[in-house]
Write a protein that holds these residues in place. Structure first.
Motif, PDB file in Angstrom:
ATOM      1  N   ARG A   1       0.793  -1.224   0.000  1.00 42.04           N
ATOM      2  CA  ARG A   1       0.000   0.000   0.000  1.00 42.04           C
ATOM      3  C   ARG A   1       0.827   1.277   0.000  1.00 42.04           C
ATOM      4  O   ARG A   1       0.265   2.367   0.081  1.00 42.04           O
ATOM      5  CB  ARG A   1      -0.925   0.016   1.220  1.00 42.04           C
ATOM      6  CG  ARG A   1      -1.978  -1.077   1.220  1.00 42.04           C
ATOM      7  CD  ARG A   1      -3.028  -0.867   0.147  1.00 42.04           C
ATOM      8  NE  ARG A   1      -3.662   0.449   0.279  1.00 42.04           N
ATOM      9  CZ  ARG A   1      -4.604   0.908  -0.535  1.00 42.04           C
ATOM     10  NH1 ARG A   1      -5.001   0.167  -1.558  1.00 42.04           N
ATOM     11  NH2 ARG A   1      -5.139   2.089  -0.343  1.00 42.04           N
ATOM     12  N   VAL A   2       2.139   1.186  -0.052  1.00 43.56           N
ATOM     13  CA  VAL A   2       2.972   2.387  -0.115  1.00 43.56           C
ATOM     14  C   VAL A   2       3.916   2.268  -1.301  1.00 43.56           C
ATOM     15  O   VAL A   2       4.175   1.169  -1.800  1.00 43.56           O
ATOM     16  CB  VAL A   2       3.780   2.610   1.185  1.00 43.56           C
ATOM     17  CG1 VAL A   2       2.851   2.773   2.378  1.00 43.56           C
ATOM     18  CG2 VAL A   2       4.763   1.466   1.429  1.00 43.56           C
ATOM     19  N   THR A   3       4.450   3.391  -1.744  1.00 40.04           N
ATOM     20  CA  THR A   3       5.379   3.374  -2.865  1.00 40.04           C
ATOM     21  C   THR A   3       6.746   2.846  -2.420  1.00 40.04           C
ATOM     22  O   THR A   3       7.052   2.784  -1.224  1.00 40.04           O
ATOM     23  CB  THR A   3       5.572   4.781  -3.449  1.00 40.04           C
ATOM     24  OG1 THR A   3       6.211   5.618  -2.462  1.00 40.04           O
ATOM     25  CG2 THR A   3       4.239   5.395  -3.851  1.00 40.04           C
ATOM     26  N   SER A   4       7.559   2.504  -3.388  1.00 36.95           N
ATOM     27  CA  SER A   4       8.904   2.008  -3.094  1.00 36.95           C
ATOM     28  C   SER A   4       9.715   3.049  -2.336  1.00 36.95           C
ATOM     29  O   SER A   4      10.424   2.727  -1.372  1.00 36.95           O
ATOM     30  CB  SER A   4       9.617   1.657  -4.406  1.00 36.95           C
ATOM     31  OG  SER A   4       8.833   0.812  -5.204  1.00 36.95           O
ATOM     32  N   ALA A   5       9.629   4.315  -2.778  1.00 39.77           N
ATOM     33  CA  ALA A   5      10.402   5.373  -2.129  1.00 39.77           C
ATOM     34  C   ALA A   5       9.945   5.598  -0.694  1.00 39.77           C
ATOM     35  O   ALA A   5      10.773   5.790   0.205  1.00 39.77           O
ATOM     36  CB  ALA A   5      10.277   6.676  -2.928  1.00 39.77           C
ATOM     37  N   THR A   6       8.633   5.564  -0.454  1.00 37.65           N
ATOM     38  CA  THR A   6       8.119   5.738   0.908  1.00 37.65           C
ATOM     39  C   THR A   6       8.637   4.637   1.822  1.00 37.65           C
ATOM     40  O   THR A   6       9.064   4.896   2.950  1.00 37.65           O
ATOM     41  CB  THR A   6       6.587   5.748   0.899  1.00 37.65           C
ATOM     42  OG1 THR A   6       6.128   6.860   0.129  1.00 37.65           O
ATOM     43  CG2 THR A   6       6.040   5.856   2.313  1.00 37.65           C
ATOM     44  N   ALA A   7       8.599   3.388   1.341  1.00 42.40           N
ATOM     45  CA  ALA A   7       9.105   2.279   2.144  1.00 42.40           C
ATOM     46  C   ALA A   7      10.584   2.461   2.443  1.00 42.40           C
ATOM     47  O   ALA A   7      11.034   2.247   3.572  1.00 42.40           O
ATOM     48  CB  ALA A   7       8.870   0.958   1.411  1.00 42.40           C
ATOM     49  N   ALA A   8      11.363   2.875   1.443  1.00 43.64           N
ATOM     50  CA  ALA A   8      12.799   3.063   1.647  1.00 43.64           C
ATOM     51  C   ALA A   8      13.075   4.181   2.648  1.00 43.64           C
ATOM     52  O   ALA A   8      13.997   4.081   3.467  1.00 43.64           O
ATOM     53  CB  ALA A   8      13.485   3.370   0.309  1.00 43.64           C
ATOM     54  N   VAL A   9      12.275   5.242   2.594  1.00 43.14           N
ATOM     55  CA  VAL A   9      12.456   6.358   3.530  1.00 43.14           C
ATOM     56  C   VAL A   9      12.178   5.911   4.960  1.00 43.14           C
ATOM     57  O   VAL A   9      12.939   6.207   5.884  1.00 43.14           O
ATOM     58  CB  VAL A   9      11.543   7.540   3.138  1.00 43.14           C
ATOM     59  CG1 VAL A   9      11.450   8.560   4.269  1.00 43.14           C
ATOM     60  CG2 VAL A   9      12.069   8.215   1.876  1.00 43.14           C
ATOM     61  N   VAL A  10      11.072   5.196   5.173  1.00 39.68           N
ATOM     62  CA  VAL A  10      10.740   4.745   6.530  1.00 39.68           C
ATOM     63  C   VAL A  10      11.793   3.768   7.041  1.00 39.68           C
ATOM     64  O   VAL A  10      12.218   3.835   8.211  1.00 39.68           O
ATOM     65  CB  VAL A  10       9.336   4.116   6.564  1.00 39.68           C
ATOM     66  CG1 VAL A  10       9.029   3.561   7.955  1.00 39.68           C
ATOM     67  CG2 VAL A  10       8.286   5.142   6.173  1.00 39.68           C
ATOM     68  N   VAL A  11      12.263   2.868   6.195  1.00 36.54           N
ATOM     69  CA  VAL A  11      13.302   1.910   6.602  1.00 36.54           C
ATOM     70  C   VAL A  11      14.604   2.625   6.933  1.00 36.54           C
ATOM     71  O   VAL A  11      15.388   2.149   7.769  1.00 36.54           O
ATOM     72  CB  VAL A  11      13.511   0.861   5.493  1.00 36.54           C
ATOM     73  CG1 VAL A  11      14.769   0.036   5.730  1.00 36.54           C
ATOM     74  CG2 VAL A  11      12.300  -0.078   5.427  1.00 36.54           C
ATOM     75  N   SER A  12      14.841   3.795   6.327  1.00 32.01           N
ATOM     76  CA  SER A  12      16.070   4.538   6.626  1.00 32.01           C
ATOM     77  C   SER A  12      16.109   5.023   8.072  1.00 32.01           C
ATOM     78  O   SER A  12      17.157   5.485   8.547  1.00 32.01           O
ATOM     79  CB  SER A  12      16.219   5.732   5.678  1.00 32.01           C
ATOM     80  OG  SER A  12      15.270   6.755   5.977  1.00 32.01           O
ATOM     81  N   LEU A  13      14.995   4.906   8.786  1.00 30.28           N
ATOM     82  CA  LEU A  13      14.982   5.233  10.223  1.00 30.28           C
ATOM     83  C   LEU A  13      15.710   4.177  11.048  1.00 30.28           C
ATOM     84  O   LEU A  13      16.055   4.425  12.206  1.00 30.28           O
ATOM     85  CB  LEU A  13      13.532   5.367  10.698  1.00 30.28           C
ATOM     86  CG  LEU A  13      13.287   5.749  12.157  1.00 30.28           C
ATOM     87  CD1 LEU A  13      13.817   7.145  12.439  1.00 30.28           C
ATOM     88  CD2 LEU A  13      11.798   5.678  12.487  1.00 30.28           C
ATOM     89  N   SER A  14      15.976   3.029  10.477  1.00 36.25           N
ATOM     90  CA  SER A  14      16.539   1.910  11.236  1.00 36.25           C
ATOM     91  C   SER A  14      17.826   2.253  11.992  1.00 36.25           C
ATOM     92  O   SER A  14      17.964   1.879  13.161  1.00 36.25           O
ATOM     93  CB  SER A  14      16.765   0.712  10.306  1.00 36.25           C
ATOM     94  OG  SER A  14      17.210  -0.400  11.022  1.00 36.25           O
ATOM     95  N   PRO A  15      18.810   2.948  11.383  1.00 37.80           N
ATOM     96  CA  PRO A  15      20.016   3.288  12.161  1.00 37.80           C
ATOM     97  C   PRO A  15      19.720   4.157  13.381  1.00 37.80           C
ATOM     98  O   PRO A  15      20.384   4.028  14.419  1.00 37.80           O
ATOM     99  CB  PRO A  15      20.890   4.030  11.141  1.00 37.80           C
ATOM    100  CG  PRO A  15      20.441   3.518   9.821  1.00 37.80           C
ATOM    101  CD  PRO A  15      18.966   3.313   9.970  1.00 37.80           C
ATOM    102  N   VAL A  16      18.735   5.050  13.269  1.00 33.67           N
ATOM    103  CA  VAL A  16      18.355   5.881  14.412  1.00 33.67           C
ATOM    104  C   VAL A  16      17.719   5.023  15.500  1.00 33.67           C
ATOM    105  O   VAL A  16      18.036   5.151  16.697  1.00 33.67           O
ATOM    106  CB  VAL A  16      17.384   6.993  13.968  1.00 33.67           C
ATOM    107  CG1 VAL A  16      16.995   7.870  15.157  1.00 33.67           C
ATOM    108  CG2 VAL A  16      18.009   7.838  12.868  1.00 33.67           C
ATOM    109  N   LEU A  17      16.824   4.122  15.103  1.00 37.50           N
ATOM    110  CA  LEU A  17      16.196   3.227  16.070  1.00 37.50           C
ATOM    111  C   LEU A  17      17.211   2.296  16.712  1.00 37.50           C
ATOM    112  O   LEU A  17      17.094   1.967  17.903  1.00 37.50           O
ATOM    113  CB  LEU A  17      15.106   2.393  15.378  1.00 37.50           C
ATOM    114  CG  LEU A  17      13.872   3.154  14.890  1.00 37.50           C
ATOM    115  CD1 LEU A  17      12.956   2.218  14.105  1.00 37.50           C
ATOM    116  CD2 LEU A  17      13.127   3.782  16.055  1.00 37.50           C
ATOM    117  N   THR A  18      18.213   1.877  15.941  1.00 39.75           N
ATOM    118  CA  THR A  18      19.259   1.013  16.497  1.00 39.75           C
ATOM    119  C   THR A  18      19.958   1.708  17.649  1.00 39.75           C
ATOM    120  O   THR A  18      20.212   1.100  18.697  1.00 39.75           O
ATOM    121  CB  THR A  18      20.279   0.641  15.402  1.00 39.75           C
ATOM    122  OG1 THR A  18      19.604  -0.068  14.353  1.00 39.75           O
ATOM    123  CG2 THR A  18      21.382  -0.233  15.965  1.00 39.75           C
ATOM    124  N   THR A  19      20.251   2.983  17.466  1.00 39.75           N
ATOM    125  CA  THR A  19      20.887   3.748  18.543  1.00 39.75           C
ATOM    126  C   THR A  19      19.974   3.848  19.749  1.00 39.75           C
ATOM    127  O   THR A  19      20.412   3.701  20.895  1.00 39.75           O
ATOM    128  CB  THR A  19      21.250   5.161  18.041  1.00 39.75           C
ATOM    129  OG1 THR A  19      22.129   5.056  16.920  1.00 39.75           O
ATOM    130  CG2 THR A  19      21.926   5.965  19.145  1.00 39.75           C
TER     131      THR A  19
END
Length: 299
Positions: free
Chosen positions: A91-109
């Motif tokens: 239900r989301v575009t490829s770019a939207t999914a990639a942007v949300v996944v880019s939060l992962s390094p912040v969440l890792t911290t």
């Protein structure tokens, strides 16, 4: 020459992992999501295990700690991450999914500050973590009367994928085990595929009978299994040893650009201003959370 090679390999990895979101989106038109993710890692796990058997001395886990590390990888890094991602990307575009996944390094911290006793989160780091969450909210843009709309839930599922990956990364670090990364990845892929097959079996509309084996479906599955997973992780391992964790994390912030370009070119997807604004907020959050490490790298 070595520096130029690293740059080219970094850009190639970002392009491959960014375009992987587009391959997922394309393949979802023909293959049920959880089954799609499981099939991807059936192939990738076997390929990675073959590589580990040749490239490292220890090709399988031996101790209890090593098996626990594989279990964390299978459940969180592979199964939960990809199941949430593939379902959400319907239900989301490829770019939207990639942007949300880019939060992962912040969440890792953030998870590291909570679960690793030798780390603490400063006030500035907390602001960076909050800014990352704000970025996801900007991308989702929930309306007060439609908090459970399909699109908002889809973004939430992709966020759950990023959180699963971040938590798995921290828990893997917390377990006292010296298993080679290649071996851990291989067995985690195989275990994660098995878990996703079990989940897929329990879900309606998730069976091989529901797959349309078109050329596009096979191309998407082959690209994700061989190029994005097997070859992509090999490039990641090589760069990780030479660049370090901070610089290699920047792949997460270059990949959305490739996801947007390839998604527009192949699927006609359009990236809107809200997605761009959310991405900039996530990048700013990463810069605040990792400011000392980034400063050390720049100096």
């Amino acid at each position: 020459m070595s520096a130029r090679r690293d740059v080219l390999l970094f850009v190639a990895l970002a392009a491959v992992w960014g375009s992987a979101f587009v391959a997922i989106k394309a393949g979802l038109a023909y293959i049920p999501p959880v089954l799609f993710a499981a099939l991807r890692y059936d192939v990738a796990g076997v390929l990675m295990l073959g590589y580990a058997a040749v490239a490292v001395e220890q090709w399988r886990p031996r101790t209890g700690g090593e098996w626990r590390q594989v279990l964390v990888g299978a459940v969180l890094l592979i199964a939960a991450y990809h199941a949430f991602l593939f379902v959400g990307e319907q239900r989301v575009t490829s770019a939207t999914a990639a942007v949300v996944v880019s939060l992962s390094p912040v969440l890792t911290t953030g998870f590291a500050r909570l679960l690793l006793p030798d780390q603490s989160l400063s006030a500035v780091g907390a602001v960076g973590l909050a800014l990352g969450f704000v970025g996801v909210v900007i991308v989702a843009r929930p309306e007060p009367g439609a908090l459970l709309s399909t699109d908002v839930v889809a973004v939430g599922l992709v966020f759950a994928a990023a959180a699963s990956f971040a938590l798995g990364s921290v828990l893997s670090e917390r377990i006292a085990a010296s298993l080679p990364v290649e071996t851990m990845e291989a067995w985690s892929m195989i275990g994660g595929a098995a878990i996703m097959h079990a989940v897929s079996f329990l879900l309606p509309g998730e069976s091989l009978a529901d797959v349309a084996w078109t050329g596009e479906a096979l191309l998407a599955l082959g690209y994700l299994s061989v190029v994005a997973s097997a070859l992509g992780f090999l490039a990641y391992f090589e760069l990780l040893g030479r660049l370090g964790a901070i610089e290699i994390n920047l792949v997460s912030y270059v990949a959305p650009a490739f996801a947007a370009i390839v998604g527009w070119a192949l699927l006609g997807e359009v990236i809107d201003a809200g997605t761009v604004a959310g991405f900039l907020a996530i990048v700013a959050g990463f810069a605040l959370v990792k400011r000392r490490a980034i400063g050390a790298e720049l100096s």
